[in-house]
Design an enzyme around this catalytic site. Structure first.
Site: not given
Ligand code: M6R
Length: 611
Positions: A2, A27, A77, A103-104, A483, A487, A490, A506, A606
């Site tokens: 947050c 955030r 968030w 935040n937490g 990567e 990208k 997401e 396999h 983020k």
């Protein structure tokens, strides 16, 4: 996850809070809120709204609707309780005398809630944060600081807190444990913020709060205390980030701007460290003897930073011949890692605040390892707890999907590999000089790749309707594919997986059918033939193949792939730095064509400061 901002001064607080929150929205962005002290005897004015900050901002007429010069703001968030007006922060105590932004995670909130409910305290939200506001009020007997201190003794978990009390209308209290919070020193005003970008327009003088620190802010100054409530002096740091760097500057998205900024970010990262064909790190924490004593390197990180580690393993092992393990930070501390004083642990983190990476750092330290970190955000928790930090100097990265953060981390790992390899005498001076000369040319070559972005946009226009996309590659190309795939998924929400090409037969090859889109990464010269064979295999099963390769291999690749994306030839170890750029652009354009919220993808944030 947050964002917190707080202001105490002589101007209207609300517009300043909203402006600060707009820079922290990356955030967390499911709801937002502010609380402002309306003045002595006037109580707290609390406003919250589910949805983007814009909703709150319109509700409050850009802040003009709220009077008062002291306030706290929050962008959320959600962890405990779905996004809703009532679950948004600030959370207030039953009498509305105390307001808290957090935040937490408060780990023992169920227990605390039961305790308070037994005392007759009613709860209105599903959040863990509400217990903080209620608990402070429970202990409050006219001394806010004492009540905060008592509450902190009962709370278990992680937190950055901004606290207001209607009885102290010109004060703001801030507390930090395992979540970032900085203090900003202004002229006739002071600030708290999760991140310096929120207050950069007002001050560049900041102090980083340590775990257990408590700060009391008024417009005249900031008094800090340690966890024993003893007064402490905080060091002030001048931040020289440009305000513009955290703004879109006419670009449609931060992600696009940050992709284009990569050559410049690379120059900032490379040029001060490369001189006369050698790598220089100021005050490196390991002496040559200590480097020779290193028996294993452990790279620990999350997400894209972990993918840098996957590339880094190849680079470090090739140049140092020291065994390298790469671990996900979220797994590391639960796997009883074999780490001791002969292990060098490399933590990679753009934000420097990722909780899992921080926990891994502490686990590694407990086991006796030296900690080196690669971090972008100066003064962040990981940077401060490492024996040595190598800053990427990428500048503020706002888009949730990292781009310039990733590419600067990548070159820094390479520089580290050269530095260690030379110290260990496993790389000749000639080899190192040639590699570094090519590294210095990398930003220009990256510019050439960026200049070809129309072609990528065209390929994206042919691909954005797919519901599943596979990335294939071997060795460095596999690491790059991981990567590229992250990208894409997401920000575009297309299901995507990256596989080591050799693993195809396999299992994965059963997923390939007529029309399946495969992005084949085939840049690595020594394994080019094998890349071709794998492309032929998936083509034979109907796949539509977009192939990424170097200019010298374009013709051969064009003979088998449906379309080719060329990158300039370069040293093998630098291929991921060039190859990732078209993959970032591809993800960006695909997401754009699907109408996705590119800078703020759903469910993400983020800086991941919860476990
Ligand atoms: O700040 P960090 O580098 O520690 O963050 C790690 C991951 O959360 C981050 O790389 C994430 O995977 C990004 N959204 C990827 O674009």
């Amino acid at each position: 996850m947050c964002g917190i901002v707080g202001y105490v001064g002589q101007e209207a607080a609300c517009p300043i809070l909203l402006e600060g929150l707009s820079r922290l929205e990356y955030r967390g962005y499911d709801s937002a809120g502010v609380a402002v002290c309306a003045g002595a005897g006037e109580g707290l004015s609390v406003h919250k709204a589910k949805g983007r900050l814009q909703v709150l901002s319109e509700l409050l007429q850009g802040g003009a609707a709220v009077q008062g010069e002291v306030g706290i703001g929050h962008t959320r968030w959600a962890t405990h309780g779905a996004p809703s007006d009532v679950n948004s922060h600030p959370q207030v105590s039953q009498s509305r005398r105390i307001a808290v932004v957090h935040n937490g995670i408060i780990e023992n909130y169920v227990e605390l809630r039961a305790f308070l409910m037994e005392k007759g305290v009613p709860f209105v939200s599903e959040t863990d944060t509400e217990v903080v506001a209620q608990l402070i009020e429970y202990f409050y007997a006219g001394d806010l600081l004492a009540a905060v201190d008592q509450a902190l003794h009962r709370i278990r978990g992680t937190y950055a807190l901004g606290i207001l009390c209607a009885d102290c209308p010109d004060q703001l209290v801030a507390v930090r444990k395992d979540n970032p919070l900085i203090l900003g020193w202004g002229e006739g005003c002071n600030f708290i913020a999760s991140d310096v970008t929120a207050i950069l327009r007002h001050t560049r003088e900041v102090s980083y709060m340590n775990d257990g620190d408590i700060a009391v802010l008024s417009w005249e100054g900031i008094q800090c205390y340690n966890h024993l409530m003893q007064p402490i002096a905080k060091e002030r740091v001048h931040v020289d980030w440009e305000v513009d760097a955290a703004e879109k500057g006419g670009y449609p998205h931060f992600m696009f701007k940050e992709i284009l900024e990569q050559p410049q970010a690379l120059r900032r990262c490379i040029s001060p460290r490369v001189r006369d064909g050698a790598v220089y790190f100021e005050d490196f924490c390991l002496s040559p003897e200590e480097i020779r004593a290193v028996q294993k390197i452990y790279i620990v990180a999350c997400g894209s930073s972990y993918h840098v580690g996957m590339v880094g393993k190849y680079q470090l092992e090739k140049l140092t011949r020291v065994p390298v393990e790469v671990a996900l930070a979220s797994e590391f501390r639960y796997m009883e890692p074999i780490v001791d004083e002969h292990t060098l642990v490399l933590i990679i983190s753009q934000s420097g605040e990722t909780l899992d990476s921080m926990a891994a750092l502490r686990e590694a330290r407990k086991r006796g390892a030296k900690i080196l970190s690669i971090v972008n955000v100066v003064g962040s928790s990981i940077a401060r707890e490492s024996d040595q930090v190598l800053y990427t100097w990428a500048g503020p990265e706002i888009a949730v999907a990292t781009t310039k953060g990733y590419s600067t981390q990548l070159v820094l790992v390479l520089l580290l590999a050269v530095y260690l390899g030379r110290t260990l005498d496993r790389v000749s001076e000639e080899e190192s000089r040639a590699l570094l000369e090519e590294l210095v040319r990398l930003p220009d070559k990256m510019e050439a790749v960026l200049a070809g972005r129309d072609h990528i946009q065209y390929l994206a226009s042919q691909s954005f309707h797919h519901s599943s996309i596979f990335f294939l590659g071997r060795n460095l190309d596999y690491a790059m594919g991981l990567e590229g795939s992250l990208k894409l998924k997401e920000i575009s929400y297309i299901h995507s997986e990256a596989y080591a090409s050799g693993e195809l037969k396999h299992g994965t090859i059963s997923l390939i059918e007529e029309g399946t889109l495969v992005v084949a990464v085939g840049t690595y010269g020594p394994l080019f033939e094998k890349a071709m064979s794998n492309i032929i295999e998936v083509k034979a099963r109907g796949a539509n193949v977009l192939a990424l390769t170097t200019e010298s291999h374009v013709d051969r690749m064009a003979a088998v792939a449906s379309a080719v994306i060329p990158i300039p030839d370069t040293h093998d170890l630098l291929l991921p730095s060039l190859g990732i750029v078209p993959l970032q652009l591809f993800a960006y354009y695909v997401a754009l064509m699907r109408g996705c919220d590119i800078d703020k993808p759903r469910n993400l944030a983020k800086s991941v400061t919860v476990e």
